[in-house]
Design a protein around this motif. Structure first.
Motif, PDB file in Angstrom:
ATOM      1  N   ALA A  46     -60.389   7.582 -19.805  1.00 29.96           N
ATOM      2  CA  ALA A  46     -58.756   7.702 -20.481  1.00 29.96           C
ATOM      3  C   ALA A  46     -58.975   6.452 -21.292  1.00 29.96           C
ATOM      4  CB  ALA A  46     -57.507   7.322 -19.678  1.00 29.96           C
ATOM      5  N   TYR A  47     -59.540   5.159 -21.084  1.00 29.11           N
ATOM      6  CA  TYR A  47     -59.672   4.150 -21.960  1.00 29.11           C
ATOM      7  C   TYR A  47     -60.520   4.295 -23.235  1.00 29.11           C
ATOM      8  CZ  TYR A  47     -60.565  -0.730 -23.797  1.00 29.11           C
ATOM      9  OH  TYR A  47     -60.698  -1.562 -24.454  1.00 29.11           O
ATOM     10  N   TRP A  48     -61.796   5.081 -22.765  1.00 30.07           N
ATOM     11  CA  TRP A  48     -62.623   5.203 -23.849  1.00 30.07           C
ATOM     12  C   TRP A  48     -61.824   6.507 -24.780  1.00 30.07           C
ATOM     13  CZ3 TRP A  48     -65.015   1.396 -24.138  1.00 30.07           C
ATOM     14  CH2 TRP A  48     -65.920   0.866 -22.979  1.00 30.07           C
ATOM     15  N   ALA A  49     -61.199   7.226 -24.534  1.00 35.53           N
ATOM     16  CA  ALA A  49     -60.485   8.080 -25.399  1.00 35.53           C
ATOM     17  C   ALA A  49     -59.438   7.474 -26.095  1.00 35.53           C
ATOM     18  CB  ALA A  49     -59.701   9.408 -24.578  1.00 35.53           C
ATOM     19  N   GLU A  50     -58.782   6.550 -25.555  1.00 38.74           N
ATOM     20  CA  GLU A  50     -57.745   5.635 -26.344  1.00 38.74           C
ATOM     21  C   GLU A  50     -58.432   4.889 -27.367  1.00 38.74           C
ATOM     22  OE1 GLU A  50     -53.611   4.082 -27.261  1.00 38.74           O
ATOM     23  OE2 GLU A  50     -54.755   6.154 -26.606  1.00 38.74           O
ATOM     24  N   VAL A  51     -59.679   4.488 -26.959  1.00 39.09           N
ATOM     25  CA  VAL A  51     -60.353   3.541 -27.960  1.00 39.09           C
ATOM     26  C   VAL A  51     -60.940   4.411 -29.267  1.00 39.09           C
ATOM     27  CG1 VAL A  51     -62.478   2.138 -28.424  1.00 39.09           C
ATOM     28  CG2 VAL A  51     -61.067   1.712 -26.401  1.00 39.09           C
ATOM     29  N   GLY A  52     -61.132   5.596 -28.896  1.00 36.03           N
ATOM     30  CA  GLY A  52     -61.831   6.562 -29.768  1.00 36.03           C
ATOM     31  C   GLY A  52     -60.592   6.899 -30.758  1.00 36.03           C
ATOM     32  N   ARG A  53     -59.449   6.837 -30.269  1.00 31.93           N
ATOM     33  CA  ARG A  53     -58.166   7.122 -31.051  1.00 31.93           C
ATOM     34  C   ARG A  53     -57.827   6.302 -31.953  1.00 31.93           C
ATOM     35  NH1 ARG A  53     -53.209   6.565 -31.079  1.00 31.93           N
ATOM     36  NH2 ARG A  53     -53.055   5.299 -29.429  1.00 31.93           N
ATOM     37  N   VAL A  54     -57.777   5.176 -31.516  1.00 34.69           N
ATOM     38  CA  VAL A  54     -57.328   3.746 -32.295  1.00 34.69           C
ATOM     39  C   VAL A  54     -58.249   3.456 -33.330  1.00 34.69           C
ATOM     40  CG1 VAL A  54     -55.671   3.258 -30.482  1.00 34.69           C
ATOM     41  CG2 VAL A  54     -57.767   1.982 -30.849  1.00 34.69           C
ATOM     42  N   LEU A  55     -59.422   3.494 -32.977  1.00 31.39           N
ATOM     43  CA  LEU A  55     -60.466   2.814 -34.063  1.00 31.39           C
ATOM     44  C   LEU A  55     -60.485   3.551 -35.317  1.00 31.39           C
ATOM     45  CD1 LEU A  55     -63.429   1.640 -31.962  1.00 31.39           C
ATOM     46  CD2 LEU A  55     -61.955   0.186 -33.118  1.00 31.39           C
ATOM     47  N   ARG A  56     -60.487   2.967 -36.385  1.00 30.15           N
ATOM     48  CA  ARG A  56     -60.969   3.573 -37.606  1.00 30.15           C
ATOM     49  C   ARG A  56     -62.433   3.889 -37.822  1.00 30.15           C
ATOM     50  NH1 ARG A  56     -58.520   1.260 -41.319  1.00 30.15           N
ATOM     51  NH2 ARG A  56     -57.485  -0.439 -40.399  1.00 30.15           N
ATOM     52  N   PRO A  57     -62.805   4.901 -38.451  1.00 27.82           N
ATOM     53  CA  PRO A  57     -64.474   5.254 -38.469  1.00 27.82           C
ATOM     54  C   PRO A  57     -64.942   4.056 -38.738  1.00 27.82           C
ATOM     55  CG  PRO A  57     -63.115   6.732 -39.600  1.00 27.82           C
ATOM     56  CD  PRO A  57     -61.996   5.736 -39.532  1.00 27.82           C
ATOM     57  N   GLY A  58     -66.043   3.744 -37.886  1.00 25.75           N
ATOM     58  CA  GLY A  58     -66.876   2.528 -37.907  1.00 25.75           C
ATOM     59  C   GLY A  58     -66.290   1.527 -37.374  1.00 25.75           C
ATOM     60  N   GLY A  59     -65.353   1.472 -36.558  1.00 26.20           N
ATOM     61  CA  GLY A  59     -64.552   0.408 -36.086  1.00 26.20           C
ATOM     62  C   GLY A  59     -65.293   0.177 -34.630  1.00 26.20           C
ATOM     63  N   LEU A  60     -65.242  -1.323 -34.365  1.00 27.78           N
ATOM     64  CA  LEU A  60     -65.965  -1.964 -33.321  1.00 27.78           C
ATOM     65  C   LEU A  60     -65.274  -1.885 -32.003  1.00 27.78           C
ATOM     66  CD1 LEU A  60     -68.489  -3.883 -32.670  1.00 27.78           C
ATOM     67  CD2 LEU A  60     -66.995  -5.692 -32.979  1.00 27.78           C
ATOM     68  N   ALA A  61     -66.075  -1.315 -30.881  1.00 26.46           N
ATOM     69  CA  ALA A  61     -65.439  -1.399 -29.484  1.00 26.46           C
ATOM     70  C   ALA A  61     -66.248  -2.289 -28.973  1.00 26.46           C
ATOM     71  CB  ALA A  61     -65.742   0.002 -28.812  1.00 26.46           C
ATOM     72  N   ALA A  62     -65.686  -3.218 -28.107  1.00 21.40           N
ATOM     73  CA  ALA A  62     -66.208  -4.399 -27.320  1.00 21.40           C
ATOM     74  C   ALA A  62     -65.842  -4.441 -26.116  1.00 21.40           C
ATOM     75  CB  ALA A  62     -66.202  -5.656 -28.099  1.00 21.40           C
ATOM     76  N   LEU A  63     -66.765  -4.802 -25.135  1.00 17.17           N
ATOM     77  CA  LEU A  63     -66.423  -5.321 -23.656  1.00 17.17           C
ATOM     78  C   LEU A  63     -66.769  -6.676 -23.982  1.00 17.17           C
ATOM     79  CD1 LEU A  63     -67.554  -2.181 -21.425  1.00 17.17           C
ATOM     80  CD2 LEU A  63     -65.141  -2.847 -22.574  1.00 17.17           C
ATOM     81  N   VAL A  64     -66.110  -7.555 -23.020  1.00 18.29           N
ATOM     82  CA  VAL A  64     -66.310  -9.005 -22.902  1.00 18.29           C
ATOM     83  C   VAL A  64     -66.115  -9.205 -21.385  1.00 18.29           C
ATOM     84  CG1 VAL A  64     -65.946 -11.194 -23.340  1.00 18.29           C
ATOM     85  CG2 VAL A  64     -65.679  -9.488 -25.205  1.00 18.29           C
ATOM     86  N   GLY A  65     -67.179  -9.984 -20.815  1.00 16.25           N
ATOM     87  CA  GLY A  65     -66.882 -10.161 -19.097  1.00 16.25           C
ATOM     88  C   GLY A  65     -67.453 -11.575 -19.060  1.00 16.25           C
ATOM     89  N   TYR A  66     -67.507 -12.057 -17.924  1.00 19.27           N
ATOM     90  CA  TYR A  66     -68.242 -13.242 -17.742  1.00 19.27           C
ATOM     91  C   TYR A  66     -68.676 -13.260 -16.059  1.00 19.27           C
ATOM     92  CZ  TYR A  66     -63.466 -15.244 -16.736  1.00 19.27           C
ATOM     93  OH  TYR A  66     -62.089 -15.266 -16.178  1.00 19.27           O
ATOM     94  N   GLY A  67     -69.803 -13.484 -15.899  1.00 14.32           N
ATOM     95  CA  GLY A  67     -70.429 -13.546 -14.557  1.00 14.32           C
ATOM     96  C   GLY A  67     -70.096 -15.210 -13.715  1.00 14.32           C
ATOM     97  N   LEU A  68     -70.775 -15.233 -12.694  1.00 16.37           N
ATOM     98  CA  LEU A  68     -70.309 -16.310 -11.829  1.00 16.37           C
ATOM     99  C   LEU A  68     -70.803 -17.654 -12.659  1.00 16.37           C
ATOM    100  CD1 LEU A  68     -71.797 -15.455  -8.143  1.00 16.37           C
ATOM    101  CD2 LEU A  68     -69.275 -15.979  -8.844  1.00 16.37           C
ATOM    102  N   LEU A  69     -69.825 -18.630 -12.219  1.00 16.26           N
ATOM    103  CA  LEU A  69     -69.945 -19.840 -13.057  1.00 16.26           C
ATOM    104  C   LEU A  69     -70.984 -20.689 -12.536  1.00 16.26           C
ATOM    105  CD1 LEU A  69     -69.025 -22.217 -10.662  1.00 16.26           C
ATOM    106  CD2 LEU A  69     -66.822 -21.056 -11.138  1.00 16.26           C
ATOM    107  N   ARG A  70     -71.618 -21.529 -13.571  1.00 23.15           N
ATOM    108  CA  ARG A  70     -72.823 -22.419 -13.034  1.00 23.15           C
ATOM    109  C   ARG A  70     -72.265 -23.908 -13.504  1.00 23.15           C
ATOM    110  NH1 ARG A  70     -75.536 -19.484  -9.713  1.00 23.15           N
ATOM    111  NH2 ARG A  70     -73.530 -19.104  -9.224  1.00 23.15           N
TER     112      ARG A  70
END
Length: 251
Positions: A113-137
Motif C-alpha cells: 500500500a505504501y509503494w502504491a501511495e508513493v507511486g501516486r504522489v510522485l511526479r514523473p521522474g520523482g525520487l523514492a528513497a528509503l533511509v535507515g541506519y544499522g547498529l551503532l559503532r
C-alpha cells in the motif's frame, strides 16, 4: 490494510530527545538527486529529525506520522507542515512530489500500500528513497556489548524485536523496491554523546519497550556492562551509524 503498529508513542518525548540526528549531507544528497526541490513528502517522520533538514533544501515539506504523540514532539520549521496521517494514505495530491522518503520507518508500513501511495504522489521522474541506519559503532569493546544486548546473548533482547526489524538488519535489501533504482550516496550519521545520552537512546529501542511490557527490565544490566567500559558518565564519545539507503525514480 493492516493496523498501525505503534511502537513509539508511549515514549515519544524520550524518542525526540535521544534519537540521533541525520546529517545535513543526507538531505542535500536527496535534494540533489530529486528532479526538483518544490515538494518533499517525509512519511513516518517521527519527531521530524529528517523533515527539518529537508526543509532547508525544499520549498515545502509535508511530514506525516500515524502517531499523534510523535507529531506533538516534532521540531517546528517554517517550510515543514506536520500532519497525523498514515504513510499509506498521505492525503497529498497526485503527481505533486519531487521526493517521497521514509527514514527508519518503512519496515513498519504496509509496504504494497505504501509503494502504491508513493507511486501516486510522485511526479514523473520523482525520487523514492528509503533511509535507515544499522547498529551503532563506538569502539570494538563497546560494540561487542551492544551486539550481545541487541541479539540473544546473556541479557539480550533479540527475542523481543518485532519481525519487521529484520528488514533493517539486511539494509532493506530484501524489500521489493518498485522503482528504477540508482546507486545511493555513502553517508554516515554521527553523534557526540555522553553515557547517559547513549543509554537513553538504547532505551528507545522497540525491543526494550516490548521487554518492559512483559515485566522485564533489561536496561540496568546493560548499563552496568557499559559503565565498566565507559566509567566516566560525563565523557563524550563519538557514536557512528552507517546509513542504509535505497533510491530510485518513478516512471
Amino acid at each position: 490494510m493492516g493496523g498501525f503498529k505503534d511502537h513509539f508513542s508511549g515514549h515519544a518525548a524520550l524518542y525526540a530527545d535521544c534519537r540521533p540526528s541525520y546529517p545535513p549531507a543526507l538531505a542535500q544528497a536527496l535534494a540533489s538527486a530529486a528532479p526538483a526541490r518544490r515538494l518533499a513528502l517525509d512519511s513516518g517522520c517521527g519527531s521530524g529529525q529528517l523533515s527539518v533538514l529537508l526543509g532547508a533544501e525544499f520549498d515545502r515539506v509535508e511530514a506525516t506520522d500515524a502517531s499523534a504523540e510523535q507529531i506533538a514532539q516534532a521540531t517546528p520549521h517554517p517550510r515543514v507542515a506536520y500532519r497525523v496521517a498514515r504513510a499509506e494514505a498521505s492525503g497529498i495530491p497526485d503527481g505533486s512530489c519531487d521526493l517521497a522518503v521514509a527514514a527508519q520507518a518503512a519496515h513498519w508500513f504496509d509496504l504494497p500500500a505504501y509503494w502504491a501511495e508513493v507511486g501516486r504522489v510522485l511526479r514523473p521522474g520523482g525520487l523514492a528513497a528509503l533511509v535507515g541506519y544499522g547498529l551503532l559503532r563506538i569502539d570494538p569493546a563497546l560494540d561487542a556489548v551492544v551486539d550481545g544486548f541487541y541479539g540473544d546473548g546473556t541479557g539480550g533482547i533479540g527475542r523481543f524485536w518485532p519481525p519487521e526489524r529484520k528488514l533493517v538488519d539486511t539494509g532493506y535489501r530484501d524489500l521489493d523496491f518498485p522503482f528504477r533504482e540508482a546507486p545511493p550516496p555513502r553517508i554516515d550519521m554521527t553523534a557526540q554523546w555522553d553515557r547517559p545520552k547513549f543509554i537513553g537512546y538504547i532505551g528507545t529501542w522497540s525491543a526494550v519497550k516490548a521487554a518492559e511490557k512483559r515485566g522485564l527490565d533489561p536496561l540496568p544490566g546493560f548499563a552496568e556492562a557499559v559503565a565498566r567500559l565507559w566509567p566516566d558518565a560525563g565523557e563524550v564519545r563519538q557514536v557512528r551509524w552507517p546509513l542504509l539507503l535505497r533510491i530510485g525514480y518513478s516512471a
